[in-house]
Design an enzyme around this catalytic site. Structure first.
Site, PDB file in Angstrom:
ATOM      1  N   CYS A   1       0.863  -0.986  -0.096  1.00 38.17           N
ATOM      2  CA  CYS A   1      -0.055   0.079  -0.103  1.00 38.17           C
ATOM      3  C   CYS A   1       0.735   1.227   0.045  1.00 38.17           C
ATOM      4  O   CYS A   1       1.907   1.299   0.459  1.00 38.17           O
ATOM      5  CB  CYS A   1      -0.990   0.088   1.204  1.00 38.17           C
TER       6      CYS A   1
ATOM      7  N   ARG B   1       3.730  -0.266  -5.172  1.00 36.14           N
ATOM      8  CA  ARG B   1       3.392  -0.654  -3.439  1.00 36.14           C
ATOM      9  C   ARG B   1       2.192  -1.594  -3.467  1.00 36.14           C
ATOM     10  O   ARG B   1       1.929  -2.248  -2.415  1.00 36.14           O
ATOM     11  CB  ARG B   1       3.418   0.354  -2.878  1.00 36.14           C
TER      12      ARG B   1
ATOM     13  N   TRP C   1      -2.743  -2.673  -1.648  1.00 35.84           N
ATOM     14  CA  TRP C   1      -2.375  -4.117  -1.733  1.00 35.84           C
ATOM     15  C   TRP C   1      -3.259  -4.925  -0.564  1.00 35.84           C
ATOM     16  O   TRP C   1      -3.026  -4.515   0.768  1.00 35.84           O
ATOM     17  CB  TRP C   1      -0.927  -4.603  -1.612  1.00 35.84           C
TER      18      TRP C   1
ATOM     19  N   ASN D   1      -1.542   2.650   5.745  1.00 36.53           N
ATOM     20  CA  ASN D   1      -0.690   1.474   5.046  1.00 36.53           C
ATOM     21  C   ASN D   1      -0.192   0.899   6.177  1.00 36.53           C
ATOM     22  O   ASN D   1       0.617   1.379   7.018  1.00 36.53           O
ATOM     23  CB  ASN D   1       0.542   2.236   4.200  1.00 36.53           C
ATOM     24  N   GLY D   2      -0.334  -0.405   6.134  1.00 38.51           N
ATOM     25  CA  GLY D   2       0.154  -1.401   7.533  1.00 38.51           C
ATOM     26  C   GLY D   2      -1.092  -2.190   7.826  1.00 38.51           C
ATOM     27  O   GLY D   2      -1.836  -2.591   7.096  1.00 38.51           O
TER      28      GLY D   2
ATOM     29  N   GLU E   1      16.360 -18.636  -7.555  1.00 41.65           N
ATOM     30  CA  GLU E   1      15.768 -17.074  -8.087  1.00 41.65           C
ATOM     31  C   GLU E   1      15.241 -17.412  -9.548  1.00 41.65           C
ATOM     32  O   GLU E   1      14.267 -16.597  -9.621  1.00 41.65           O
ATOM     33  CB  GLU E   1      17.030 -16.377  -8.128  1.00 41.65           C
TER      34      GLU E   1
ATOM     35  N   LYS F   1      11.419 -16.109  -9.997  1.00 39.60           N
ATOM     36  CA  LYS F   1      11.082 -15.030 -11.104  1.00 39.60           C
ATOM     37  C   LYS F   1       9.982 -15.632 -12.110  1.00 39.60           C
ATOM     38  O   LYS F   1       9.231 -14.759 -12.513  1.00 39.60           O
ATOM     39  CB  LYS F   1      12.338 -14.699 -11.938  1.00 39.60           C
TER      40      LYS F   1
ATOM     41  N   GLU G   1       6.512 -15.682 -10.134  1.00 40.81           N
ATOM     42  CA  GLU G   1       5.881 -14.255  -9.866  1.00 40.81           C
ATOM     43  C   GLU G   1       5.389 -13.568 -11.115  1.00 40.81           C
ATOM     44  O   GLU G   1       4.314 -12.836 -11.059  1.00 40.81           O
ATOM     45  CB  GLU G   1       6.804 -13.309  -9.160  1.00 40.81           C
TER      46      GLU G   1
ATOM     47  N   HIS H   1      15.863 -37.658  -4.648  1.00 43.78           N
ATOM     48  CA  HIS H   1      15.134 -38.171  -3.571  1.00 43.78           C
ATOM     49  C   HIS H   1      13.762 -37.785  -3.533  1.00 43.78           C
ATOM     50  O   HIS H   1      13.193 -37.488  -2.530  1.00 43.78           O
ATOM     51  CB  HIS H   1      15.884 -37.390  -2.405  1.00 43.78           C
TER      52      HIS H   1
ATOM     53  N   LYS I   1       5.764  -4.072  -4.572  1.00 47.06           N
ATOM     54  CA  LYS I   1       7.424  -4.052  -4.530  1.00 47.06           C
ATOM     55  C   LYS I   1       7.809  -4.075  -3.107  1.00 47.06           C
ATOM     56  O   LYS I   1       8.977  -4.507  -2.781  1.00 47.06           O
ATOM     57  CB  LYS I   1       7.651  -2.640  -5.126  1.00 47.06           C
TER      58      LYS I   1
HETATM   59  C1  F6R Z   1      10.987 -11.012  -5.932  1.00 44.48           C
HETATM   60  C2  F6R Z   1      10.839  -9.770  -5.158  1.00 44.48           C
HETATM   61  C3  F6R Z   1      10.484 -10.320  -3.645  1.00 44.48           C
HETATM   62  C4  F6R Z   1      11.408  -9.424  -2.608  1.00 44.48           C
HETATM   63  C5  F6R Z   1      11.017  -9.691  -1.110  1.00 44.48           C
HETATM   64  C6  F6R Z   1      11.808  -8.767  -0.345  1.00 44.48           C
HETATM   65  O1  F6R Z   1      11.362 -10.463  -7.279  1.00 44.48           O
HETATM   66  O2  F6R Z   1      11.163  -8.796  -5.216  1.00 44.48           O
HETATM   67  O3  F6R Z   1      10.688 -11.892  -3.491  1.00 44.48           O
HETATM   68  O4  F6R Z   1      12.879  -9.942  -3.061  1.00 44.48           O
HETATM   69  O5  F6R Z   1       9.649  -9.301  -1.007  1.00 44.48           O
HETATM   70  O6  F6R Z   1      11.936  -7.610  -0.499  1.00 44.48           O
HETATM   71  P1  F6R Z   1      13.051  -6.675  -0.092  1.00 44.48           P
HETATM   72  O7  F6R Z   1      14.284  -6.775  -0.850  1.00 44.48           O
HETATM   73  O8  F6R Z   1      12.735  -5.183  -0.559  1.00 44.48           O
HETATM   74  O9  F6R Z   1      13.251  -6.857   1.451  1.00 44.48           O
END
Ligand code: F6R
Length: 647
Positions: A2, A27, A85, A111-112, A522, A526, A529, A545, A642
């Site tokens: 948010c 956000r 969000w 926000n929270g 990773e 990627k 998501e 396994h 984000k």
């Molecule tokens: C994946 C992604 C999330 C963040 C995670 C932590 O692409 O962006 O998995 O890595 O939410 O975010 P930060 O790095 O801001 O703590």
């Protein structure tokens, strides 16, 4: 999660709010809303003008709110806005912020999470309050309205009155929040507050803009005042009154936002994510220029050493253990970091999910450095875990257990920057795409720097990485920007051509071993998501396994196989997958060894320890092109945000 904005001044508030929200949409984008207060008539001498509140809300992305504003308007020079969000309540219009009190004259954005909202809601309902949403936030306007009624007692509406009511309500709210309140009776004032969630005030000429993050402020002003934890502020066009949680007036000098890195621009790229993938050679070049001094020699005196990090010598001294706390992609960078810190510098290192660490921390160990990794610097789980570690260590009298906290972030001005005493700024510039790419590379580079700096100070020792090998690694890092440039261009084309093969794919397995296992994780994250394809990352040796049962001709396997310690083993693991008819994609150097792959995404042959910095590129581009080919919203994938500011 948010984003909130609030504005007061002499210009129309709604366009400023919408522009601020546009910059904060990363956000959350489940719904958006705004409320403005318009002055109707001047009040009697000495009293403020009475006003009218307009509230507009729309489900979905900001564009829907913008259309609503274009149809209905929202007059006034004072207002608040929100991009959501969803946490409590579905992403529907009735759960969109702002939320109003029963009279519709008081509006709040938040926000929270208000953790005790159920108790507060029941208490208010018992008093006859009717709720119109499922959100935790809606208790706030009702509580503030109730408090105003209790304390007003014939006093005229004023900023002081609204401030007092908010100050009296805040102790009732448990959890983390940033909030903004406007009142129809007050067209010339608003109140903002924060506890464990970010909020900054931007100072303009006779106007103020508050926001959850700097991008919303960058086009408005460069002068900012970040609110400290627990602070409340009353804003009028004439100035700011700032109070701490104890109600004491605070005075602070504003700071300046630096550079242009806070401005988001897609340039000619189709998506921010693609632009940010292409920016990685520059991220690496900047890092090399800043941290690998020309003429540095391993074991040299300060100033002549191989790596120059802006950290006090005390950060390195006497460290016997390292623990790293992070989430998501940042945690994958931490896993590569742990490999380097153990194998290069010989320091036992553990990586924890920040969300798990907080509730099951390991027993305290002596002489331990705790590193929090978060690109945004605002991830609630990571901040809470770090704060908890700081607190439990502060209670121990023995100085061997004293807290030593270091943060790795792209946002040194964030809450993380205020929480920990030492920061490694990855300096990657603003990242808008929700899927982290260039900040991941920046985090990896920070760990290379840290591991080399520790290794250099320890002279190799138990790990056998003497000055000569450290010098070779540094030389390899210097070559990285050029290699990355060629790799990004090459794989952009290759992955775009490959994407159609995944049109109907439902599951993908990513395999890696050793230092490339986190890169397999990773790659899977990627893909999940942004393309919504189910993907799993496994240590290649672990497939047999159990997970191997998943394989057949419909499940592509992406295998990272680079020459080094486990090359032959990974190739054998890939053969095992091929024997089950899996479609094999290799991220590996070209050569006879790698002919077994059905498709090769070639990477240059480098020291295995450096390889994650290269193998991650095809992972990012493959995910990007698969998602783009499917026509998905790459920069704003569903259900994500984000900056994850709720625990
Ligand atoms: C994946 C992604 C999330 C963040 C995670 C932590 O692409 O962006 O998995 O890595 O939410 O975010 P930060 O790095 O801001 O703590």
């Amino acid at each position: 999660m948010c984003g909130i904005v609030a504005v007061i001044g002499s210009r129309e508030a709604a366009p400023l709010l919408l522009e601020g929200l546009r910059q904060l949409e990363y956000r959350g984008y489940d719904s958006a809303g705004l409320a403005t207060v318009e002055a109707l008539a001047a009040g009697p001498a000495g009293s403020p003008a009475e006003g009218r509140l307009t509230c507009l809300r729309a489900e979905g992305k900001l564009i829907n709110l913008t259309h609503r504003y274009e149809q209905h308007g929202a007059p006034g020079q004072c207002g608040i806005g929100h991009t959501r969000w969803a946490t409590h309540g579905k992403p529907e219009e009735r759960n969109a912020h702002p939320h109003l009190d029963g009279s519709g004259r008081l509006a709040v954005v938040q926000n929270g999470i208000i953790e005790n909202f159920r108790t507060l809601r029941e208490e208010l309902q018992a008093e006859g309050v009717v709720f119109r949403s499922d959100t935790d936030t809606e208790v706030i306007p009702h509580l503030v309205a109730r408090q105003l009624e209790r304390i007003q007692q014939g006093r005229p509406a004023s900023g002081a009155l609204l401030l007092e009511a908010v100050q009296q309500v805040l102790p009732l709210l448990h959890g983390a929040y940033a909030l903004a309140v406007v009142w129809a009776a007050l067209p010339g004032a608003l109140v903002v507050a924060r506890k464990a969630a970010p909020l900054l005030i931007g100072l303009g000429e006779g106007e103020f803009l508050c926001a959850s993050d700097t991008p919303a402020l960058a086009g408005f002003t460069r002068t900012i005042l970040p609110l400290e934890d627990g602070e409340v502020a009353l804003l009028t066009p004439l100035g700011i009154e700032l109070y701490n949680a104890a109600g004491e007036r605070q005075q602070r000098t504003p700071s300046l936002l630096s550079g242009t890195e806070h401005v988001a621009d897609k340039r000619s790229f189709r998506h921010f994510m693609l632009k940010e993938i292409h920016e990685q050679p520059e991220t690496a070049a900047l890092w090399v220029a800043r941290h690998l001094p020309e003429g540095g020699t391993a074991g040299g005196q300060a100033g002549a050493s191989l790596v120059a990090l802006p950290l006090d010598e005390g950060v390195y001294e006497g460290v016997e253990r390292i623990q790293i706390l992070a989430c998501g992609t940042s945690r994958h960078a931490a896993q590569v970091g742990a490999y380097l810190l153990e194998q290069l510098a010989g320091i036992p290192t553990s990586v924890f999910y920040a969300s798990e660490f907080r509730y099951a921390p390991p027993p305290l160990s002596a002489h331990t450095l705790t590193i929090g990794v978060t690109q945004s610097g605002e991830t609630a789980d990571t901040l809470a875990a770090l704060a908890m570690e700081q607190e439990r260590r502060s209670l121990v009298a023995d100085p061997a257990f004293a807290p030593r906290l270091l943060g790795i972030t792209n946002r040194p001005e964030s809450s993380l920057g205020r929480l920990v005493p030492h920061i490694l700024d990855i300096g990657a510039g603003i990242e808008v795409g929700v899927a982290a790419t260039k900040t991941f590379l920046g985090q990896l580079l920070a760990f290379y720097g840290l591991a080399l700096a520790f290794a250099e100070r320890r002279g190799g020792g138990a790990t056998g990485h003497g000055p000569e090998q450290l010098r070779r690694l540094v030389a390899a890092l210097r070559a990285l920007p050029e290699q990355l440039k060629a790799l990004v261009e090459d794989h952009d084309r290759r992955c775009a051509e490959l994407a159609h093969l995944f049109a109907d794919t439902q599951d993908v397995i990513f395999l890696g071993r050793g230092i490339n296992y986190p890169i397999a994780l990773e790659g899977a994250l990627k893909l999940k998501e942004i393309s919504y394809i189910h993907a799993e990352g496994y240590p290649a040796g672990e497939m047999k396994h159990g997970p191997i049962a998943l394989l057949d001709a419909r499940v592509p396997v992406v295998s990272i196989a680079v020459p080094g310690l486990v090359f032959d083993k990974v190739l054998s693991n890939a053969q095992e997958a091929k024997a089950r008819d899996a479609q094999l994609i290799g991220v590996a150097p070209e050569g006879p060894d790698t002919e077994l792959f059905d498709t090769l995404l070639p990477v240059p042959e480098v020291d295995e320890l450096i390889s994650p910095l290269l193998t991650v590129i095809p992972m990012q581009l493959l995910s990007y092109h698969i998602a783009a080919h499917r026509g998905l919203d790459v920069d704003q994938p569903r259900n994500l945000a984000k900056s994850v500011t709720v625990e």
